[in-house]
Motif scaffolding. Structure first.
Motif, short mmCIF file in Angstrom:
data_model
loop_
_atom_site.label_atom_id
_atom_site.label_comp_id
_atom_site.label_asym_id
_atom_site.label_seq_id
_atom_site.Cartn_x
_atom_site.Cartn_y
_atom_site.Cartn_z
N LEU A 1 -0.92 41.74 103.70
CA LEU A 1 -1.59 40.63 103.02
C LEU A 1 -2.13 41.01 101.65
N LYS A 2 -2.28 42.30 101.41
CA LYS A 2 -2.83 42.72 100.12
C LYS A 2 -1.84 42.47 98.99
N ASP A 3 -0.58 42.88 99.19
CA ASP A 3 0.41 42.76 98.11
C ASP A 3 1.66 42.01 98.54
N TYR A 4 1.67 41.51 99.78
CA TYR A 4 2.80 40.76 100.34
C TYR A 4 4.09 41.58 100.36
N GLY A 5 3.91 42.87 100.62
CA GLY A 5 5.07 43.74 100.83
C GLY A 5 5.51 43.69 102.29
N LEU A 6 6.81 43.74 102.53
CA LEU A 6 7.34 43.71 103.90
C LEU A 6 7.07 45.03 104.60
N LEU A 7 6.48 44.96 105.80
CA LEU A 7 6.15 46.15 106.57
C LEU A 7 7.09 46.37 107.74
N HIS A 8 7.40 45.30 108.48
CA HIS A 8 8.21 45.41 109.69
C HIS A 8 9.08 44.17 109.86
N THR A 9 10.24 44.37 110.43
CA THR A 9 11.07 43.28 110.92
C THR A 9 11.26 43.48 112.41
N LEU A 10 10.74 42.56 113.21
CA LEU A 10 10.79 42.67 114.66
C LEU A 10 11.97 41.86 115.19
N GLN A 11 12.82 42.53 115.96
CA GLN A 11 14.02 41.87 116.48
C GLN A 11 14.14 42.10 117.98
N LYS A 12 13.89 41.04 118.74
CA LYS A 12 14.04 41.08 120.19
C LYS A 12 14.47 39.72 120.73
N HIS A 13 13.96 38.65 120.13
CA HIS A 13 14.35 37.32 120.60
C HIS A 13 15.84 37.08 120.35
N THR A 14 16.47 36.33 121.24
CA THR A 14 17.89 36.04 121.11
C THR A 14 18.15 34.68 120.49
N LEU A 15 17.09 33.90 120.33
CA LEU A 15 17.16 32.59 119.69
C LEU A 15 15.98 32.46 118.72
N PRO A 16 15.91 31.40 117.92
CA PRO A 16 14.83 31.28 116.94
C PRO A 16 13.43 31.51 117.51
N VAL A 17 12.58 32.17 116.71
CA VAL A 17 11.18 32.41 117.08
C VAL A 17 10.38 31.18 116.64
N THR A 18 9.66 30.57 117.57
CA THR A 18 9.00 29.30 117.32
C THR A 18 7.48 29.36 117.33
N SER A 19 6.90 30.49 117.75
CA SER A 19 5.44 30.61 117.77
C SER A 19 5.04 32.07 117.69
N VAL A 20 3.86 32.31 117.10
CA VAL A 20 3.38 33.68 116.93
C VAL A 20 1.86 33.65 116.83
N GLN A 21 1.20 34.60 117.52
CA GLN A 21 -0.26 34.72 117.46
C GLN A 21 -0.67 36.17 117.71
N TYR A 22 -1.75 36.58 117.04
CA TYR A 22 -2.36 37.87 117.32
C TYR A 22 -3.42 37.71 118.40
N GLU A 23 -3.49 38.69 119.30
CA GLU A 23 -4.59 38.76 120.26
C GLU A 23 -5.87 38.98 119.46
N PRO A 24 -6.96 38.25 119.76
CA PRO A 24 -8.15 38.23 118.88
C PRO A 24 -8.77 39.57 118.56
N SER A 25 -8.69 40.55 119.47
CA SER A 25 -9.28 41.86 119.18
C SER A 25 -8.31 42.79 118.47
N GLY A 26 -7.09 42.32 118.27
CA GLY A 26 -6.11 43.11 117.54
C GLY A 26 -5.30 44.08 118.38
N LYS A 27 -5.27 43.89 119.71
CA LYS A 27 -4.53 44.81 120.57
C LYS A 27 -3.03 44.62 120.48
N TYR A 28 -2.61 43.38 120.29
CA TYR A 28 -1.17 43.13 120.24
C TYR A 28 -0.87 41.82 119.54
N LEU A 29 0.41 41.66 119.20
CA LEU A 29 0.96 40.42 118.67
C LEU A 29 1.84 39.83 119.76
#
Length: 299
Positions: A165-193
């Motif tokens: 978020l500081k410079d909008y540089g790409l950090l990771h590309t996550l690939q596991k879903h086999t169809l379009p990704v439709t929702s995303v949320q962080y766990e509030p304490s930051g343990k996981y996405l």
């Protein structure tokens, strides 16, 4: 654990967008019937139509008593809730805007679009600061990490892109879903996405390294909503399969299914959006059946 309170009617077409306000008991909805509606939990009824819109609304975001409205036309309208009028309207993208998220720490807001880009805009004067080419196809959903350092974008090309978020540089590309990704949320304490897709899977990615730790076949069809309760260790998911499910934040176990097919009250068509009220007492859901349903948390 989750009990039906009331099904609120008033919309004439499917409802796609939903957000809390800054005032307890007030929330907003919009969809395919060309109006943004204010609702009261105290009265369990609509208050008024805030503003007309020219095209369908796919996203709503409340910040600093302003309502940011993302339109199918690619426009953004900003409604001032104090002045009760539209204070800005501009063409943000060439194609529909699917999500809008404020980044108060940077005095910015982000818009995600079917054109595959994310716009970075000033909260002060609404000027365009950057345009990020995230994907060759739709960017569907945005989530900000709890520490405000990273942002996740859910993409139609089956990937999740993580940016600094500081410079909008790409950090990771996550690939596991086999169809379009439709929702995303962080766990509030930051343990996981957690990410949900049209493949009906929930994927859990560890923080801060974004390694895939768990995959759950959570629903029958697309997962359109993931919402963590702000005060209890549970989160909800909502799907095109017309069900809402409650999961444990720590154990990731399924604790409750709300669905007319399970004999409970619920939506008759796809559920498009869910939010918890800020006190965590109510879950609100909207869908293609034109309804806004309020659910009460019962111990």
């Amino acid at each position: 654990m989750l009990e039906h309170v009331k099904s609120l009617s008033g919309h004439q077409n499917p409802v796609y967008a939903l957000t809390n306000s800054g005032k307890p008991g007030i929330f907003f909805t919009a969809g395919n019937d060309k109006g943004v509606v204010e609702w009261s939990l105290d009265k369990m009824n609509y208050v008024k139509v805030l503003m007309p819109v020219k095209t369908s609304v796919y996203s709503l975001e409340h910040y600093n008593n302003q309502l940011f409205v993302g339109l199918r036309s690619g426009e953004i309208s900003i409604f001032d809730l104090d002045k009760q009028l539209v204070t800005a309207n501009f063409q943000a993208h060439e194609k529909p805007v699917f999500d809008v998220v404020a980044v108060p720490g940077k005095q910015e807001f982000l818009t995600a679009s079917e054109d595959g880009t994310v716009g970075v805009w000033s909260l002060v004067d609404h000027s365009l600061l950057y345009r990020i080419p995230v994907s060759a196809d739709t960017v569907r959903s945005i989530a900000i990490s709890p520490d405000g350092q990273q942002v996740a974008f859910a993409c139609k090309d089956t990937t999740v892109k993580i940016y600094n978020l500081k410079d909008y540089g790409l950090l990771h590309t996550l690939q596991k879903h086999t169809l379009p990704v439709t929702s995303v949320q962080y766990e509030p304490s930051g343990k996981y996405l957690v990410t949900g897709g049209r493949d009906a899977q929930l994927n859990f990615w560890s923080m801060p390294d974004y390694q895939l730790k768990h995959t759950i076949p959570a629903h029958m069809f697309s997962i359109y909503g993931i919402a963590f309760n702000p005060v209890r260790p549970y989160f909800a998911t909502a799907s095109q399969d017309k069900s809402i499910k409650i999961w444990g934040t720590e154990d990731l176990k399924l604790h409750k299914i709300v669905s007319i097919e399970k004999g409970t009250q619920g939506h008759t068509h796809s559920i498009n959006k869910i939010i918890w009220t800020r006190d965590g007492e109510y879950l609100i859901s909207t869908g293609d059946d034109k309804l806004v349903i309020v659910w009460d948390w019962e111990i």
